[in-house]
Design an enzyme around this catalytic site. Sequence first.
Site: not given
Length: 792
Positions: A358, A680, A723
């Site tokens: 934003t 995954s 990750k």
Amino acid sequence: MDIPNELPIIYTTKVLIPGYILKIRLQVENYSNLLNYLQTNRDSKSIHIGIIPESDSDKAEDIIGTVGQVLSIIKIDSVPEDFVLVTEGICRFKLDETISDEPLQINKIVTIENFKILQGDEKTIHELNAEFSKVVNDFLSYSGANLFGRDTLKILLNKTPLYQTVDFLLKTFVHLTPADAYEILRATSLNSLLRFVINWLKQETINEHKYSKSEKTGLIPVPSTLLNGSGVHRGIFLKKPISQELNQIQLAIKDSGMPTSIHKMIMKEFKRLGEMATSNPDYTVSINYISYVANLPWNKRTIETLDLNKAKNVLKSNHYGMEKVKNRILQFIAVKILNPDRRGPILCFIGPPGVGKTTIAKAIASSLNRIFKRISLGGINSYSDIKGHRRTYVGAMPGCIIQAVHQAKTNNPIILLDEIDKMYKGSSGDPAAALLEVLDPEQNNSFVDSYINLPFDVSQVMFISTANSAADIPRTLRDRMEIIYLEGYTQEEKMQIAEMYLIPKILKDHNMNELQIFICKNTIKDIIQKYTKESGVRELQRKLEVICHYIAVDIVENGDKIIKNYVITPELLLNILDSELYNVKNALVEESCNRIGVAIGMAWSPVGGKVQIIEATKLYSSKEKNQLVLTGLAGRTLKESVLIAQHWIQSFVKKNEVNIDNFCVHVHLPTGGIPKDGPSAGITIVCALISLFWKIPLRPMIAMTGEISLNGYVLPVGGVKEKILAAYNSNIRTVIIPDHNMKDLKTIPNNIREDLNIIPVKHLEEVLDIVIPGGLAILKNPSFTTMEICKL
């Protein structure tokens, strides 16, 4: 009509006068008890409530309200949910003692009969009647009475009782302001009402005298119900002067700059408004509509500042890092400089919460010198929320797009479509379908809002959208936008953001001296590691604000007595924020090492990456040969990954002539209160099951991610940066990723990459060769004992 002497009471901003009908819009959340009361008593012949002006809510006594008969209750499909009470004023009442405050305010009332005769001595009554007759005569002479016949109208008024005449004049001529309505409600007699009408007619006569006949407009029909058989034809009209309000609207239409075709349609509507009595329920609807259309920015636009250096400085001063995103924005502005009339793409920023989606949109608006408006699309489930409601509906209003343009007062603002992935299709239509017209450059030059019902050009508006996940954006919308991914921050980046942006801003917001307050680097590091677990910096900002709250109390208590220098150390942080929320070393990961049937995976979530343990154990009580149980709030895709893993292992066993009797297993994903889904975890599930069936613990502290196919190939996945950072923060230094994802490593800082052993793989057998002690050969030769394998 029987009116109870006890009524539920409500306070409203509008004033209900006896003989008038009023629509009151209320929120279900705030007036649920009233709605339940009305619905419970809907079978009654008449339901009455007491309506009091909100301005009288603080009065202790002498409160006068109106007894309203509820004609209908209309529910509105809006957010939040509303309902409209259509009420007719019956008579005035004086508020008496309170019976109850909860769940509804119920009071005793003393009704006041509607006034029908003048009060006072004969002289007073005669003088009032004489003054009234003179004022009416003067008013008619300046109101185009030649079309009606002054004598005929005087006969009509003379044959009507005085209280009906007063009511006729109020409803036919007087456009009541809120102050007028309140004065009429508080009238104590017919004398007071007559005095109000006399004063109003005098003022209107003076105003009429100022206007020439050419400036007068609007014919209003006299209601036939008030003619009382006088023989006057129902189609006769009386001229009505233009009110100050209509004059303002006419000027607004003139100055609006709207296209000629639209101007003709609005003037036709304005003429119809001039012919309408102010007591007509459609009068307010029509006047609001024309005023809204006239005040739209048809030809008003902000002059852009196309300055590349200014844009660079604005982006640099508001955001740390994000080089890829900043470069794309600068490219966009550079193209605008070369060709200002070119319509640029619709940018869509996708990333976890708190990474600055934003604020970067605001920075674009600041650099271009455009007005910025934000529309929150989260939770919107109706087509009309985007494109508005038809004017024929009660409580109709424009959609959020036209509302934003109207509020911006310019036809080229930057409008942020925030949380575009949080819309959903409801019973009132699909809002995503409504957005297609807005975002399509071939259509949006003639966007038609249902309330306005006229084409409005929104092609000059620059639309920017944000989302947490691209998968949740409808495919047709994604096709119209350019996706720009904003990834999570590393620990080092968060440290820089805290020191350069957050702390100075927070100290300024709290009016604190930056020279007196110093937050140590180790303190910031502890907050990031031990008190937050996110990809963005929103929670980090909250924790820093808590420190300021702690200091604020000390400053206020000591006043000017002591001037301190505050140094926030990790030891002091423990007193301010209490116990640590997260374990840096991640005890669950360490406990999972050297255990059979356990593997360490890496997962992505909207708030960033995380390490996901996967556990597997055998089912010994099962009568089936290949039963599978999966727990831990796993989604459909994850369940399919477990099935693929099980079937690939069966194929692997048969191919290598390894004997496994029982394929009945239970797979569990800890932190079972959090939903999990996605493909995954495929290679992690295989490794956990292989460890279980061969009774071999995997090599410790190795995390992995990758989708699998039935033939054992490792397929690419998303969120690799998040990750790997999650594994790194859990002290894991060896990670396995699909070979196709090696291109994603360039987004990871060099110092972290150098500290990691990142292993790319193409096939499951490569994975097993890495994680199994002794390698793939051990799996193909089951003669090794577990003890021998562990020695390897």
